[in-house]
Design a protein around this motif. Structure first.
Motif, mmCIF file in Angstrom:
data_model
loop_
_atom_site.group_PDB
_atom_site.id
_atom_site.type_symbol
_atom_site.label_atom_id
_atom_site.label_comp_id
_atom_site.label_asym_id
_atom_site.label_seq_id
_atom_site.Cartn_x
_atom_site.Cartn_y
_atom_site.Cartn_z
ATOM 1 N N ASN A 1 0.821 -1.208 0.000
ATOM 2 C CA ASN A 1 0.000 0.000 0.000
ATOM 3 C C ASN A 1 0.868 1.276 0.000
ATOM 4 O O ASN A 1 0.606 2.232 0.716
ATOM 5 N N GLN A 2 1.926 1.250 -0.816
ATOM 6 C CA GLN A 2 2.816 2.405 -0.911
ATOM 7 C C GLN A 2 2.717 3.004 -2.318
ATOM 8 O O GLN A 2 2.908 2.293 -3.308
ATOM 9 N N GLN A 3 2.430 4.276 -2.407
ATOM 10 C CA GLN A 3 2.372 4.981 -3.684
ATOM 11 C C GLN A 3 1.550 4.195 -4.704
ATOM 12 O O GLN A 3 1.956 3.967 -5.843
ATOM 13 N N VAL A 4 0.336 3.803 -4.300
ATOM 14 C CA VAL A 4 -0.468 2.892 -5.107
ATOM 15 C C VAL A 4 -0.811 3.491 -6.465
ATOM 16 O O VAL A 4 -0.642 2.857 -7.509
ATOM 17 N N GLU A 5 -1.313 4.734 -6.478
ATOM 18 C CA GLU A 5 -1.713 5.353 -7.740
ATOM 19 C C GLU A 5 -0.536 5.486 -8.705
ATOM 20 O O GLU A 5 -0.655 5.241 -9.907
ATOM 21 N N LEU A 6 0.584 5.889 -8.159
ATOM 22 C CA LEU A 6 1.790 6.030 -8.997
ATOM 23 C C LEU A 6 2.220 4.685 -9.556
ATOM 24 O O LEU A 6 2.561 4.555 -10.739
ATOM 25 N N CYS A 7 2.166 3.675 -8.737
ATOM 26 C CA CYS A 7 2.580 2.340 -9.185
ATOM 27 C C CYS A 7 1.640 1.818 -10.273
ATOM 28 O O CYS A 7 2.076 1.166 -11.221
ATOM 29 N N LYS A 8 0.300 2.126 -10.130
ATOM 30 C CA LYS A 8 -0.649 1.678 -11.145
ATOM 31 C C LYS A 8 -0.388 2.373 -12.482
ATOM 32 O O LYS A 8 -0.541 1.769 -13.549
ATOM 33 N N ARG A 9 0.000 3.617 -12.414
ATOM 34 C CA ARG A 9 0.334 4.318 -13.652
ATOM 35 C C ARG A 9 1.589 3.717 -14.300
ATOM 36 O O ARG A 9 1.690 3.618 -15.532
ATOM 37 N N ILE A 10 2.566 3.352 -13.462
ATOM 38 C CA ILE A 10 3.783 2.710 -13.988
ATOM 39 C C ILE A 10 3.438 1.376 -14.623
ATOM 40 O O ILE A 10 3.950 1.013 -15.695
ATOM 41 N N GLN A 11 2.507 0.641 -13.978
ATOM 42 C CA GLN A 11 2.064 -0.628 -14.541
ATOM 43 C C GLN A 11 1.432 -0.435 -15.908
ATOM 44 O O GLN A 11 1.654 -1.214 -16.841
#
Length: 249
Positions: free
Chosen positions: A202-212
Motif C-alpha cells: 500500500n505504498q504509492q499505489v496510484e503512482l505504481c498503477k500508472r507505472i504498470q
C-alpha cells in the motif's frame, strides 16, 4: 719467369694521372672493399687480394689478415705480398717499413705504382671485374590483372567471400542487439517486481498503477496484462487520505 713483363719503377712520374679518390674507388671496386682513406691500404690486405687476381695461387689468402688493425698485422700481410714477388721472380722490393707507418704520401705513391703494374700484367681484368660488380637488374613484375579482366571463377569466388564476410558482420550485430534486449528486459522485470511489492504494501499505489499501465502497454496502445488490483480493504483505508502523487500525470 721469362714471360712476365718488366716491372715499373717506384716513381710518381710513371704513375697514371688519377686522383686519390679515383684510385681509392678503383681499389674498392677490385676487392669489393670499404676503404675510406689511402692510408688504410697500409694493411696490405688489398694488395694481397689484387696480386692473387693477377697471378692465381701466388698468395694463400687464408693466411691474409683481412681485418688487420695493428702494425704487426700490417707487417704480416705485406711480407706475404713481398713473398709473392719473390716467388714469381719479379725484381721488386716492397717498401714495407714506410707503408706500415700509414702515411699518405708513401702509400699513395706505392698505390700509383701498383696500379701501373696491375694494368701492365692483367690488361682487361679491371673491366671484367667491373662487370662482375655491376648491379643486377631486377626483373619487371608482371602487372596484376584488373578486376574486370578476372575470370568468372575468380569473380564468383570473390563475390562469395564478400557475402560470407557480410553475413558474419550481421551475425555479430544480431548478437549485440539480443544481448542489449535481454538486459533491458531484465531491468523491466525488476521494475515490475518493485511496483508489485509497493502496491502490496500500500505504498504509492496510484503512482505504481500508472507505472504498470506504461509497462503493460503495447505498441498499439492496448494493455497486454491487467494491472495489479488493490483489494477493497486497502482501498478503503487509503480513501480518507489524499494521495501525495495525485495530479503528477
Amino acid at each position: 719467369m721469362t714471360d712476365l713483363k718488366l716491372t715499373v719503377a717506384l716513381t710518381s712520374v710513371n704513375a697514371e694521372n688519377m686522383s686519390r679518390h679515383e684510385m681509392l674507388q678503383w681499389v674498392n671496386n677490385m676487392v669489393q672493399g670499404h676503404f675510406k682513406k689511402i692510408e688504410e691500404l697500409c694493411s696490405g690486405a688489398a694488395y694481397c687480394q689484387m696480386m692473387e687476381m693477377i697471378f692465381p695461387n701466388c698468395i694463400n689468402l687464408k693466411r691474409v689478415k683481412m681485418a688487420a688493425k695493428l702494425e704487426h698485422e700490417y707487417l704480416h700481410n705485406l711480407k706475404l705480398f713481398q713473398e709473392a714477388f719473390n716467388r714469381l721472380k719479379l725484381d721488386k722490393t716492397v717498401p714495407i717499413d714506410r707503408l706500415i707507418k700509414g702515411r699518405f704520401q708513401d702509400n699513395f705513391e706505392f698505390l700509383q705504382w701498383f696500379k701501373k703494374f696491375f694494368d701492365s700484367q692483367a690488361p682487361g681484368l679491371e673491366n671484367i671485374k667491373s662487370l662482375a660488380n655491376a648491379p643486377v637488374v631486377k626483373p619487371i613484375k608482371p602487372r596484376q590483372i584488373a578486376a574486370k579482366e578476372r575470370s568468372p571463377v575468380n569473380a564468383n569466388d570473390d563475390a562469395l567471400k564478400e557475402l560470407i564476410d557480410e553475413m558474419k558482420t550481421l551475425s555479430l550485430k544480431r548478437e549485440d542487439i539480443m544481448e542489449a534486449s535481454n538486459q533491458i528486459y531484465n531491468k523491466l522485470r525488476l521494475v515490475e517486481d518493485l511496483v508489485n511489492d509497493m502496491i502490496n504494501n500500500n505504498q504509492q499505489v496510484e503512482l505504481c498503477k500508472r507505472i504498470q499501465a506504461v509497462l503493460y502497454k503495447t505498441i498499439d496502445g492496448e494493455i497486454n496484462e491487467e494491472p495489479f488490483e488493490v483489494n477493497e480493504d486497502n482501498g478503503d483505508e487509503g480513501s480518507g487520505t489524499a494521495d501525495p502523487n495525485d495530479g503528477l500525470y
